[in-house]
Design an enzyme around this catalytic site. Structure first.
Site, PDB file in Angstrom:
ATOM      1  N   ARG A  67      26.202  28.709  42.271  1.00  0.00           N
ATOM      2  CA  ARG A  67      26.364  30.132  41.960  1.00  0.00           C
ATOM      3  C   ARG A  67      25.608  31.015  42.959  1.00  0.00           C
ATOM      4  O   ARG A  67      25.860  32.205  43.054  1.00  0.00           O
ATOM      5  CB  ARG A  67      25.918  30.439  40.510  1.00  0.00           C
ATOM      6  CG  ARG A  67      26.347  31.820  40.051  1.00  0.00           C
ATOM      7  CD  ARG A  67      26.259  32.123  38.555  1.00  0.00           C
ATOM      8  NE  ARG A  67      25.695  31.086  37.728  1.00  0.00           N
ATOM      9  CZ  ARG A  67      24.392  30.914  37.506  1.00  0.00           C
ATOM     10  NH1 ARG A  67      23.516  31.721  38.049  1.00  0.00           N
ATOM     11  NH2 ARG A  67      23.980  29.927  36.734  1.00  0.00           N
ATOM     12  N   TYR A 120      41.380  53.663  43.299  1.00  0.00           N
ATOM     13  CA  TYR A 120      41.951  52.487  42.643  1.00  0.00           C
ATOM     14  C   TYR A 120      41.690  52.590  41.138  1.00  0.00           C
ATOM     15  O   TYR A 120      40.573  52.829  40.696  1.00  0.00           O
ATOM     16  CB  TYR A 120      41.339  51.212  43.217  1.00  0.00           C
ATOM     17  CG  TYR A 120      41.995  49.958  42.718  1.00  0.00           C
ATOM     18  CD1 TYR A 120      43.269  49.589  43.150  1.00  0.00           C
ATOM     19  CD2 TYR A 120      41.360  49.130  41.803  1.00  0.00           C
ATOM     20  CE1 TYR A 120      43.883  48.449  42.691  1.00  0.00           C
ATOM     21  CE2 TYR A 120      41.974  47.977  41.338  1.00  0.00           C
ATOM     22  CZ  TYR A 120      43.235  47.647  41.787  1.00  0.00           C
ATOM     23  OH  TYR A 120      43.839  46.511  41.320  1.00  0.00           O
ATOM     24  N   ASP A 192      35.371  51.944  50.345  1.00  0.00           N
ATOM     25  CA  ASP A 192      36.307  50.870  50.029  1.00  0.00           C
ATOM     26  C   ASP A 192      37.343  50.902  51.145  1.00  0.00           C
ATOM     27  O   ASP A 192      38.210  51.761  51.190  1.00  0.00           O
ATOM     28  CB  ASP A 192      36.957  51.094  48.660  1.00  0.00           C
ATOM     29  CG  ASP A 192      37.970  50.001  48.302  1.00  0.00           C
ATOM     30  OD1 ASP A 192      38.503  49.357  49.224  1.00  0.00           O
ATOM     31  OD2 ASP A 192      38.241  49.804  47.099  1.00  0.00           O
ATOM     32  N   LYS A 217      43.851  41.559  49.796  1.00  0.00           N
ATOM     33  CA  LYS A 217      44.900  42.282  50.504  1.00  0.00           C
ATOM     34  C   LYS A 217      44.968  41.817  51.966  1.00  0.00           C
ATOM     35  O   LYS A 217      45.336  40.691  52.212  1.00  0.00           O
ATOM     36  CB  LYS A 217      44.657  43.785  50.354  1.00  0.00           C
ATOM     37  CG  LYS A 217      44.253  44.210  48.917  1.00  0.00           C
ATOM     38  CD  LYS A 217      45.367  44.040  47.904  1.00  0.00           C
ATOM     39  CE  LYS A 217      44.934  44.189  46.451  1.00  0.00           C
ATOM     40  NZ  LYS A 217      44.167  45.367  46.105  1.00  0.00           N
TER      41      LYS A 217
HETATM   42  C1  LIG Z   1      43.369  45.759  44.987  1.00  0.00           C
HETATM   43  C2  LIG Z   1      42.307  46.765  45.195  1.00  0.00           C
HETATM   44  C3  LIG Z   1      41.091  46.662  44.533  1.00  0.00           C
HETATM   45  C4  LIG Z   1      40.819  45.565  43.534  1.00  0.00           C
HETATM   46  O1  LIG Z   1      40.743  44.335  44.170  1.00  0.00           O
HETATM   47  P1  LIG Z   1      41.102  42.930  43.444  1.00  0.00           P
HETATM   48  O2  LIG Z   1      40.895  41.952  44.551  1.00  0.00           O
HETATM   49  O3  LIG Z   1      42.500  43.031  42.976  1.00  0.00           O
HETATM   50  O4  LIG Z   1      40.129  42.792  42.342  1.00  0.00           O
HETATM   51  C5  LIG Z   1      40.119  47.615  44.796  1.00  0.00           C
HETATM   52  N1  LIG Z   1      40.321  48.621  45.674  1.00  0.00           N
HETATM   53  C6  LIG Z   1      41.498  48.756  46.317  1.00  0.00           C
HETATM   54  C7  LIG Z   1      41.684  49.883  47.246  1.00  0.00           C
HETATM   55  C8  LIG Z   1      42.525  47.836  46.103  1.00  0.00           C
HETATM   56  O5  LIG Z   1      43.687  47.974  46.744  1.00  0.00           O
END
Ligand SMILES: *Cc1c(COP(=O)(O)O)cnc(C)c1O
Length: 401
Positions: A67, A120, A192, A217
């Site tokens: 962990r 998001y 982000d 992504k």
């Molecule tokens: C998809 C996404 C998230 C969340 O990420 P996960 O990997 O699905 O938990 C957060 N911020 C943005 C901009 C996203 O596109």
């Protein structure tokens, strides 16, 4: 064999493509392998008690329990640090886990947080439902509104959190300008950067304190894993890593390995995502059945000038409105044959969705419209297929509207 003794210092002047392939990986692997193995183990043993006490006193660089760390994750963390130009990276089980763990580690009862409205949805939900219970107060501002940001700052403001580009309108934040205002008031900036990637925008070089990704992504890039990352100075990342050890949202080493492999082609994939996004946006802008097209690479986008200054490519996501109703928009989506209808973005396969039926279906109509989510708004996340084929497919599908 010590895990990190052979890890060479990466020359920091290497390009994105070279770093994507080589950064963070040991040159000398077990059995002279080229690739980093999947360390499929939940714990790491000590040969004697002296090794335990040496480890506890920080005299050896090794792993202890699954962990707290794993050499497969460590390779990914070093690769992302090199790409972002940051001191340290920590990996998480998902992008949401990166955001929630970071907020919980860095915010205290009584702190104030500023976020943008075009954010998001689950991140906003976490802020509204959970951070409020921890006594964190939040102000939501319009994206890109520097004046609103300046006015929102209070004596207890600790963090400013924003995406860039935002979802789904792809607003681009003038990061150096926001950072200047934030830092003058002692506010830290977390970006982000999921939609940008370190290839299209280096948030830390623009002055941001921390950068978060949903590595699900573009970083992973193949629609086959979930992961999240946080990068920045060790002073800020370390407390988050410690919180992760307590909260437990760690990535599995197999998913970490898939991410390591995915990132190797990040730079070359982004070239194609950028080219496809631009080609599709230009095509749509001239189509008689299309209303507004939102793409920062188009001069018609409100943040085009900012994007030209801070980004080196506008990405693969194009958002647009069709001149039709919900039924017409559904007929359009159902007639496409290249993209899969699915949430998410950033993989080699193109994905398409109507935000109204996907992420916003349970929202009351007034609230949805207030957020700008109309019935015929489409989000197309270009994969790495041929632009000509993507466009021909769209052209055909638009005949069904
Ligand atoms: C998809 C996404 C998230 C969340 O990420 P996960 O990997 O699905 O938990 C957060 N911020 C943005 C901009 C996203 O596109």
């Amino acid at each position: 064999m010590s895990d990190f003794d052979d890890f060479p210092e990466e020359p920091s002047d290497r390009g994105n493509a070279t770093s994507s392939v080589h950064a963070g990986e040991l040159r000398q692997q077990e059995a002279n392998a080229i690739t980093t193995p999947i360390y499929q183990t939940s714990t790491f043993w000590f040969r004697n008690s002296k090794e335990v006490t040496d480890y506890q006193e920080g005299k050896s660089d090794r792993e202890e329990y699954g962990r707290y760390g794993n050499p497969t994750w460590a390779a990914v963390e070093r690769k992302i640090s090199a790409l972002e130009g940051g001191e340290e990276t920590v990996l998480f089980a998902s992008g949401m886990c990166a955001a929630t763990t970071t907020f919980m580690a860095l915010l205290d009862d009584g702190d104030h947080l500023i976020v943008t409205s075009d954010c998001y949805r689950r991140t906003r939900q976490f802020i509204e439902q959970f951070l409020s219970r921890m006594g964190v107060e939040t102000t939501v501002i319009e994206p890109s509104n520097l004046e609103a940001f300046r006015e929102a700052i209070k004596p207890n403001t600790k963090l400013f959190f924003t995406e860039s580009p935002t979802n789904p309108y792809l607003r681009v934040i003038d990061v150096p300008a926001f950072v200047e205002v934030a830092h003058a008031k002692g506010v830290q900036v977390i970006m982000d950067s999921t939609f940008a990637t370190p290839v299209n925008h280096k948030a830390l070089s623009d002055g941001a304190d921390l950068v978060i990704h949903s590595a699900t992504k573009y970083l992973g890039g193949h629609n086959d894993l979930l992961a999240g990352t946080l990068t920045g100075p060790s002073e800020l990342v370390d407390p988050v890593r410690k919180a992760l050890g307590v909260l437990g949202g760690i990535i599995d080493s197999h998913a970490a390995w898939l991410l390591l492999r995915g990132i190797k082609t990040l730079d070359i994939r982004m070239e194609r995502h950028n080219a496809n996004g631009l080609a599709l946006a230009r095509y749509l802008e001239n189509h008689p059945k299309i209303g507004k097209v939102f793409y920062p690479g188009l001069p018609s986008h409100p943040d085009h000038e900012v994007a030209k200054r801070v980004m080196s490519g506008a990405g693969g996501v194009v958002t647009f409105e069709i001149d039709t109703d919900l039924a017409g928009a559904m007929r359009f989506i159902d007639a496409t044959t290249i993209p899969y209808q699915a949430p998410s973005l950033g993989g080699v396969e193109s994905l398409i969705e109507l935000p109204v039926t996907m992420s916003f279906w349970d929202k009351p109509k007034e609230e949805r419209l207030r957020l700008g989510i109309t019935d015929s708004l489409v989000r197309y996340a270009c994969g790495i297929e041929n632009a000509d084929d993507i466009i021909a497919d769209i052209e055909h599908a638009l005949e069904k509207v």
